[in-house]
Design an enzyme around this catalytic site. Structure first.
Site, PDB file in Angstrom:
ATOM      1  N   LYS A 226       0.797  -1.275   0.002  1.00 18.22           N
ATOM      2  CA  LYS A 226      -0.101   0.051  -0.055  1.00 18.22           C
ATOM      3  C   LYS A 226       0.846   1.325  -0.105  1.00 18.22           C
ATOM      4  CE  LYS A 226      -2.987   2.952   0.942  1.00 18.22           C
ATOM      5  NZ  LYS A 226      -4.115   3.523  -0.344  1.00 18.22           N
TER       6      LYS A 226
ATOM      7  N   CYS B 172      -3.062  11.037   1.247  1.00 21.08           N
ATOM      8  CA  CYS B 172      -2.569   9.798   0.987  1.00 21.08           C
ATOM      9  C   CYS B 172      -0.965   9.970   0.208  1.00 21.08           C
ATOM     10  CB  CYS B 172      -3.384   8.841  -0.056  1.00 21.08           C
ATOM     11  SG  CYS B 172      -4.776   8.835   0.662  1.00 21.08           S
TER      12      CYS B 172
HETATM   13  N1  SAJ Z   1      -0.572  14.743  -9.211  1.00 19.43           N
HETATM   14  C1  SAJ Z   1       0.441  15.746 -10.154  1.00 19.43           C
HETATM   15  N2  SAJ Z   1       0.693  15.164 -11.265  1.00 19.43           N
HETATM   16  C2  SAJ Z   1       0.213  13.917 -11.845  1.00 19.43           C
HETATM   17  C3  SAJ Z   1      -0.799  13.174 -10.960  1.00 19.43           C
HETATM   18  C4  SAJ Z   1      -1.129  13.794  -9.500  1.00 19.43           C
HETATM   19  O1  SAJ Z   1       0.891  16.584  -9.399  1.00 19.43           O
HETATM   20  O2  SAJ Z   1       0.711  13.527 -12.760  1.00 19.43           O
HETATM   21  C5  SAJ Z   1      -0.946  15.509  -7.938  1.00 19.43           C
HETATM   22  C6  SAJ Z   1      -2.660  15.727  -7.793  1.00 19.43           C
HETATM   23  O3  SAJ Z   1      -2.795  17.085  -8.477  1.00 19.43           O
HETATM   24  C7  SAJ Z   1      -2.657  15.783  -6.232  1.00 19.43           C
HETATM   25  C8  SAJ Z   1      -1.694  14.477  -6.130  1.00 19.43           C
HETATM   26  O4  SAJ Z   1      -0.742  14.426  -6.780  1.00 19.43           O
HETATM   27  O5  SAJ Z   1      -2.711  16.914  -5.688  1.00 19.43           O
HETATM   28  C9  SAJ Z   1      -2.423  13.424  -5.624  1.00 19.43           C
HETATM   29  O6  SAJ Z   1      -3.475  12.982  -6.526  1.00 19.43           O
HETATM   30  P1  SAJ Z   1      -3.621  11.589  -7.294  1.00 19.43           P
HETATM   31  O7  SAJ Z   1      -4.729  11.579  -8.286  1.00 19.43           O
HETATM   32  O8  SAJ Z   1      -2.645  11.031  -7.804  1.00 19.43           O
HETATM   33  O9  SAJ Z   1      -3.827  10.638  -6.072  1.00 19.43           O
HETATM   34  P2  SAJ Z   1      -4.869  10.657  -4.642  1.00 19.43           P
HETATM   35  O10 SAJ Z   1      -4.323  11.107  -3.436  1.00 19.43           O
HETATM   36  O11 SAJ Z   1      -6.381  11.224  -4.967  1.00 19.43           O
HETATM   37  O12 SAJ Z   1      -5.148   9.162  -4.550  1.00 19.43           O
HETATM   38  C10 SAJ Z   1      -3.922   7.955  -4.487  1.00 19.43           C
HETATM   39  C11 SAJ Z   1      -4.299   7.011  -5.320  1.00 19.43           C
HETATM   40  N3  SAJ Z   1      -3.028   6.307  -5.346  1.00 19.43           N
HETATM   41  C12 SAJ Z   1      -2.161   5.866  -6.420  1.00 19.43           C
HETATM   42  O13 SAJ Z   1      -2.670   6.503  -7.596  1.00 19.43           O
HETATM   43  C13 SAJ Z   1      -0.949   5.048  -6.398  1.00 19.43           C
HETATM   44  C14 SAJ Z   1      -5.287   5.955  -5.009  1.00 19.43           C
HETATM   45  O14 SAJ Z   1      -5.291   5.025  -5.636  1.00 19.43           O
HETATM   46  C15 SAJ Z   1      -5.279   5.616  -3.531  1.00 19.43           C
HETATM   47  O15 SAJ Z   1      -6.317   4.860  -2.974  1.00 19.43           O
HETATM   48  C16 SAJ Z   1      -5.382   6.897  -2.373  1.00 19.43           C
HETATM   49  O16 SAJ Z   1      -4.085   7.811  -3.109  1.00 19.43           O
HETATM   50  C17 SAJ Z   1      -5.080   6.410  -1.090  1.00 19.43           C
HETATM   51  O17 SAJ Z   1      -6.107   6.412  -0.607  1.00 19.43           O
HETATM   52  O18 SAJ Z   1      -4.177   5.846  -0.751  1.00 19.43           O
END
Ligand code: SAJ
Length: 423
Positions: A219, A273
């Site tokens: 995780k 997360c």
């Molecule tokens: N972000 C970027 N660039 C990117 C992708 C995301 O700057 O290319 C930023 C987003 O804007 C945001 C942050 O990262 O601020 C996180 O967003 P996210 O969409 O990557 O993830 P979360 O936090 O919404 O959800 C994550 C997910 N984990 C992964 O993709 C590995 C989700 O599957 C998990 O279940 C969740 O964390 C969790 O609960 O742990």
């Protein structure tokens, strides 16, 4: 082992606990939802929800109405206990396991032989074993499994303990709880097998069995992997600024390589997360986690870099008016938790850089931290901000922002942390 007559008590009615409890209740199992917050318990028992999640409210309403889900402020006797409480970081970035410990202590007197205890909270490696240790101190009468002490599945005195993380994306929680593959790591093989039978009630993705430590690290690694990759993109964006190269165009070109897939830079990494979980790895193995720590720091510092960009540009105006587009931590959600956009706007407000015209289509009023700075900070419509601002600071790539008439940008300074409007 598991059948429809068994009951489940879910501890923690948050973003994961409530949807999980609801999905079990929809499968006709008797579910007790437990939360220490009486307001949350009352809200659920009225068939309402306290979080924003697509389609959740109507199914909570249905399962509360037929009494398959009942909420309490205290845990209730059940056959299966699922712990889904927060694991925050303290101010030294160390994991705080006090909620898990309190949840374990609260169920200890209720547990009977044959019960299964599942930990769902994102946790540092070794936490499931800690639960076993706490329980063996509180309930010496029970036979408790551990990673090096497997117990016969028919031992009349035994209990079962497993770690079962979720990996769902906010906004798609119900769909992903059902469809995503899942990892289950028991303290022994019998515990894994029992937990698998429980989740098979509603999970349609594949279920993979492992041990508790591997499941815990899996995780954390998933989120750390994403954090490291976003840090790479964020570092590139700063390198490109220094070299006067368009980072979005660069990434587009580099990603034409069949084995390169660079993520998108942004104002930083938000949410509860990805910005948190990598620290759990650093905490347990600091000497071996340099890359993960550095990545976390690159992403953590990115908002400060953006603030400096705005300060530099604002110097070109006597009384700068800055449109701040977006406050949420990512596109098209209302969640402001750990949002880099909010950090940036707050810092600009505190530094009194200029008038801040905030646009956030998913909220109706400024959060209190920003409302404090009114009228220098105000929540306005997209149109008003675009017309009146000197500087357009893009912080979130909400759909609404993608569709603007880019003619409105003429003569304005654009600081584009999300790379929208590239064409
Ligand atoms: N972000 C970027 N660039 C990117 C992708 C995301 O700057 O290319 C930023 C987003 O804007 C945001 C942050 O990262 O601020 C996180 O967003 P996210 O969409 O990557 O993830 P979360 O936090 O919404 O959800 C994550 C997910 N984990 C992964 O993709 C590995 C989700 O599957 C998990 O279940 C969740 O964390 C969790 O609960 O742990």
């Amino acid at each position: 082992m598991f059948d429809k007559n068994k009951s489940i008590c879910v501890l923690g009615m948050g973003y994961i606990g409530l949807p999980t409890a609801t999905l079990f209740a929809m499968k006709d199992l008797q579910v007790y939802g437990c939360d220490i917050n009486a307001n949350i318990v009352n809200t659920i028992n009225q068939g309402k929800i306290h979080i924003v999640e697509n389609d959740l409210e109507k199914i909570v309403q249905a399962v509360v109405l037929n009494q398959k889900l009942i909420a309490f402020t205290e845990p209730q006797k059940a056959n299966v206990y699922i712990i889904a409480v927060p694991t925050p970081l303290d101010n030294q970035n160390n994991p705080d396991l006090s909620y898990i410990k309190a949840a374990t202590q609260s169920i200890a007197p209720l547990i009977e032989a044959g019960c299964l205890i599942i930990l769902e909270s994102t946790s540092p490696v070794g936490t499931t074993e800690k639960i076993a240790q706490w329980l063996s101190e509180l309930r010496p009468d029970l036979n408790i499994p551990s990673l090096n002490h497997s117990i016969d599945k028919n031992d009349p005195n035994r209990i079962f303990i497993a770690y079962c993380p979720e990996r769902v994306l906010p906004g798609r929680v119900l769909i992903e709880l059902i469809d995503n593959d899942r990892i289950i790591g028991g303290l022994d093989a019998e515990s894994s097998e029992y937990a698998k039978q429980v989740y098979e009630c509603f999970v349609q993705g594949k279920i993979f069995l492992s041990d508790a430590r591997t499941a815990e690290l899996s995780k954390l690694v998933e989120n750390a992997f994403r954090d490291v990759n976003i840090a790479f993109a964020n570092e590139l964006s700063m390198i490109c600024d220094a070299l006067n190269i368009n980072v979005w165009h660069l990434i587009q070109l580099a990603n034409r390589h069949p084995r390169v897939q660079i993520l998108q830079p942004g104002p930083g990494v938000g949410g509860h997360c990805i910005a948190v979980d990598p620290w759990f790895i650093v905490h347990t193995t600091p000497e071996h986690s340099q890359l993960i720590r550095n990545a976390r720091e690159v992403n953590h510092q990115k908002p400060q870099y953006v603030v400096q960009q705005v300060i530099t540009e604002a110097k070109n105006y006597k009384q700068p008016r800055i449109a701040c587009l977006g406050l949420s931590f990512k596109a098209d959600i209302d969640d402001l938790r750990e949002s880099p956009a909010l950090t940036i706007v707050l810092e600009l407000a505190q530094k009194q850089i200029g008038k801040l015209l905030v646009v956030e289509p998913y909220i109706h009023q400024l959060p209190p931290s920003l409302a404090f700075f009114q009228p220098e900070v105000s929540l306005v419509s997209l149109h008003e901000a675009m017309v009146h601002a000197d500087i357009i600071l893009v912080l979130v790539d909400h759909k609404l922002f993608l569709e603007i008439d880019t003619g409105l940008l003429e003569g304005k300074t654009v600081i584009n942390t999300r790379g929208i409007w590239q064409k």
